[in-house]
Scaffold this motif. Structure first.
Motif, PDB file in Angstrom:
ATOM      1  N   MET A 125       0.848  -1.169   0.000  1.00 27.39           N
ATOM      2  CA  MET A 125       0.000   0.000   0.000  1.00 27.39           C
ATOM      3  C   MET A 125       0.896   1.236   0.000  1.00 27.39           C
ATOM      4  O   MET A 125       1.821   1.336   0.790  1.00 27.39           O
ATOM      5  CB  MET A 125      -0.894  -0.016   1.243  1.00 27.39           C
ATOM      6  CG  MET A 125      -1.843   1.124   1.310  1.00 27.39           C
ATOM      7  SD  MET A 125      -2.922   1.119   2.779  1.00 27.39           S
ATOM      8  CE  MET A 125      -3.433  -0.555   2.870  1.00 27.39           C
ATOM      9  N   GLU A 126       0.584   2.140  -0.890  1.00 23.58           N
ATOM     10  CA  GLU A 126       1.366   3.363  -1.018  1.00 23.58           C
ATOM     11  C   GLU A 126       0.508   4.570  -0.652  1.00 23.58           C
ATOM     12  O   GLU A 126      -0.709   4.544  -0.820  1.00 23.58           O
ATOM     13  CB  GLU A 126       1.864   3.519  -2.453  1.00 23.58           C
ATOM     14  CG  GLU A 126       2.756   2.401  -2.924  1.00 23.58           C
ATOM     15  CD  GLU A 126       3.154   2.561  -4.383  1.00 23.58           C
ATOM     16  OE1 GLU A 126       2.970   3.662  -4.943  1.00 23.58           O
ATOM     17  OE2 GLU A 126       3.629   1.581  -4.953  1.00 23.58           O
TER      18      GLU A 126
ATOM     19  N   LEU B 289      -5.045  -1.341  -5.052  1.00 19.64           N
ATOM     20  CA  LEU B 289      -5.374  -1.201  -3.641  1.00 19.64           C
ATOM     21  C   LEU B 289      -6.434  -2.222  -3.237  1.00 19.64           C
ATOM     22  O   LEU B 289      -6.321  -2.868  -2.194  1.00 19.64           O
ATOM     23  CB  LEU B 289      -5.851   0.222  -3.351  1.00 19.64           C
ATOM     24  CG  LEU B 289      -6.101   0.598  -1.900  1.00 19.64           C
ATOM     25  CD1 LEU B 289      -4.843   0.430  -1.052  1.00 19.64           C
ATOM     26  CD2 LEU B 289      -6.614   2.031  -1.807  1.00 19.64           C
ATOM     27  N   GLU B 290      -7.452  -2.397  -4.079  1.00 17.57           N
ATOM     28  CA  GLU B 290      -8.497  -3.382  -3.793  1.00 17.57           C
ATOM     29  C   GLU B 290      -7.916  -4.793  -3.745  1.00 17.57           C
ATOM     30  O   GLU B 290      -8.266  -5.585  -2.865  1.00 17.57           O
ATOM     31  CB  GLU B 290      -9.599  -3.313  -4.857  1.00 17.57           C
ATOM     32  CG  GLU B 290     -10.467  -2.089  -4.748  1.00 17.57           C
ATOM     33  CD  GLU B 290     -11.508  -1.983  -5.838  1.00 17.57           C
ATOM     34  OE1 GLU B 290     -12.570  -1.400  -5.574  1.00 17.57           O
ATOM     35  OE2 GLU B 290     -11.269  -2.471  -6.971  1.00 17.57           O
ATOM     36  N   GLU B 291      -7.024  -5.109  -4.669  1.00 12.68           N
ATOM     37  CA  GLU B 291      -6.402  -6.441  -4.684  1.00 12.68           C
ATOM     38  C   GLU B 291      -5.547  -6.663  -3.444  1.00 12.68           C
ATOM     39  O   GLU B 291      -5.569  -7.740  -2.853  1.00 12.68           O
ATOM     40  CB  GLU B 291      -5.570  -6.623  -5.950  1.00 12.68           C
ATOM     41  CG  GLU B 291      -6.418  -6.808  -7.195  1.00 12.68           C
ATOM     42  CD  GLU B 291      -5.597  -6.897  -8.473  1.00 12.68           C
ATOM     43  OE1 GLU B 291      -4.353  -6.961  -8.396  1.00 12.68           O
ATOM     44  OE2 GLU B 291      -6.216  -6.898  -9.545  1.00 12.68           O
ATOM     45  N   GLU B 292      -4.802  -5.646  -3.054  1.00 13.84           N
ATOM     46  CA  GLU B 292      -3.945  -5.769  -1.874  1.00 13.84           C
ATOM     47  C   GLU B 292      -4.767  -5.952  -0.598  1.00 13.84           C
ATOM     48  O   GLU B 292      -4.417  -6.749   0.271  1.00 13.84           O
ATOM     49  CB  GLU B 292      -3.052  -4.532  -1.743  1.00 13.84           C
ATOM     50  CG  GLU B 292      -2.039  -4.645  -0.631  1.00 13.84           C
ATOM     51  CD  GLU B 292      -1.056  -3.484  -0.614  1.00 13.84           C
ATOM     52  OE1 GLU B 292      -0.444  -3.283   0.449  1.00 13.84           O
ATOM     53  OE2 GLU B 292      -0.899  -2.807  -1.635  1.00 13.84           O
TER      54      GLU B 292
ATOM     55  N   ARG C 152     -13.512  -5.096  -2.281  1.00 16.07           N
ATOM     56  CA  ARG C 152     -13.902  -4.054  -3.239  1.00 16.07           C
ATOM     57  C   ARG C 152     -14.193  -2.786  -2.455  1.00 16.07           C
ATOM     58  O   ARG C 152     -14.890  -2.816  -1.444  1.00 16.07           O
ATOM     59  CB  ARG C 152     -15.126  -4.491  -4.029  1.00 16.07           C
ATOM     60  CG  ARG C 152     -14.827  -5.653  -4.963  1.00 16.07           C
ATOM     61  CD  ARG C 152     -15.995  -5.966  -5.868  1.00 16.07           C
ATOM     62  NE  ARG C 152     -16.414  -4.842  -6.673  1.00 16.07           N
ATOM     63  CZ  ARG C 152     -15.918  -4.560  -7.900  1.00 16.07           C
ATOM     64  NH1 ARG C 152     -14.999  -5.328  -8.422  1.00 16.07           N
ATOM     65  NH2 ARG C 152     -16.358  -3.512  -8.570  1.00 16.07           N
ATOM     66  N   LEU C 153     -13.639  -1.682  -2.921  1.00 16.25           N
ATOM     67  CA  LEU C 153     -13.852  -0.405  -2.251  1.00 16.25           C
ATOM     68  C   LEU C 153     -14.987   0.390  -2.888  1.00 16.25           C
ATOM     69  O   LEU C 153     -15.591   1.235  -2.243  1.00 16.25           O
ATOM     70  CB  LEU C 153     -12.558   0.417  -2.276  1.00 16.25           C
ATOM     71  CG  LEU C 153     -11.370  -0.249  -1.577  1.00 16.25           C
ATOM     72  CD1 LEU C 153     -10.096   0.523  -1.846  1.00 16.25           C
ATOM     73  CD2 LEU C 153     -11.636  -0.373  -0.094  1.00 16.25           C
ATOM     74  N   PHE C 154     -15.257   0.100  -4.166  1.00 18.94           N
ATOM     75  CA  PHE C 154     -16.308   0.793  -4.903  1.00 18.94           C
ATOM     76  C   PHE C 154     -17.152  -0.222  -5.648  1.00 18.94           C
ATOM     77  O   PHE C 154     -16.650  -1.225  -6.128  1.00 18.94           O
ATOM     78  CB  PHE C 154     -15.713   1.764  -5.938  1.00 18.94           C
ATOM     79  CG  PHE C 154     -14.920   2.885  -5.333  1.00 18.94           C
ATOM     80  CD1 PHE C 154     -15.552   4.028  -4.869  1.00 18.94           C
ATOM     81  CD2 PHE C 154     -13.546   2.810  -5.238  1.00 18.94           C
ATOM     82  CE1 PHE C 154     -14.826   5.062  -4.313  1.00 18.94           C
ATOM     83  CE2 PHE C 154     -12.805   3.842  -4.686  1.00 18.94           C
ATOM     84  CZ  PHE C 154     -13.452   4.969  -4.227  1.00 18.94           C
ATOM     85  N   ASP C 155     -18.437   0.067  -5.749  1.00 19.97           N
ATOM     86  CA  ASP C 155     -19.320  -0.663  -6.650  1.00 19.97           C
ATOM     87  C   ASP C 155     -19.497   0.219  -7.870  1.00 19.97           C
ATOM     88  O   ASP C 155     -19.781   1.416  -7.747  1.00 19.97           O
ATOM     89  CB  ASP C 155     -20.687  -0.935  -6.005  1.00 19.97           C
ATOM     90  CG  ASP C 155     -20.675  -2.147  -5.097  1.00 19.97           C
ATOM     91  OD1 ASP C 155     -19.872  -3.071  -5.346  1.00 19.97           O
ATOM     92  OD2 ASP C 155     -21.454  -2.163  -4.133  1.00 19.97           O
ATOM     93  N   ARG C 156     -19.302  -0.373  -9.014  1.00 12.87           N
ATOM     94  CA  ARG C 156     -19.461   0.361 -10.263  1.00 12.87           C
ATOM     95  C   ARG C 156     -20.811  -0.032 -10.852  1.00 12.87           C
ATOM     96  O   ARG C 156     -20.976  -1.127 -11.363  1.00 12.87           O
ATOM     97  CB  ARG C 156     -18.314   0.024 -11.194  1.00 12.87           C
ATOM     98  CG  ARG C 156     -16.970   0.529 -10.651  1.00 12.87           C
ATOM     99  CD  ARG C 156     -15.854  -0.469 -10.966  1.00 12.87           C
ATOM    100  NE  ARG C 156     -14.557  -0.049 -10.473  1.00 12.87           N
ATOM    101  CZ  ARG C 156     -14.024  -0.475  -9.342  1.00 12.87           C
ATOM    102  NH1 ARG C 156     -14.679  -1.313  -8.567  1.00 12.87           N
ATOM    103  NH2 ARG C 156     -12.838  -0.068  -8.971  1.00 12.87           N
TER     104      ARG C 156
END
Length: 62
Positions: free
Chosen positions: A1-2, A39-42, A46-50
């Protein structure tokens, strides 16, 4: 994470739009998408639903 990924997440979360976030951060939209995806993979969530063109924070994103 960056830190760059976290800053990108914060900007996308506040605008709920990848293109507007990219413009605010002076990135191309594909760069924003790649950072959020990484970021989601790390994090393994899922952080957002599209939903079509609409972007919504998930409970993990909140």
């Amino acid at each position: 994470m960056e830190l760059r990924q976290l800053n990108t997440f914060r900007t996308v979360a506040s605008t709920l739009n990848f293109s507007r976030a990219a413009e605010a951060l002076n990135y191309v939209p594909s760069n924003v998408t790649m950072q959020i995806k990484a970021l989601e993979e790390e994090l393994g969530v899922r952080l957002f639903d599209r939903l079509g063109k609409q972007l919504v924070l998930t409970s993990a994103g909140k």
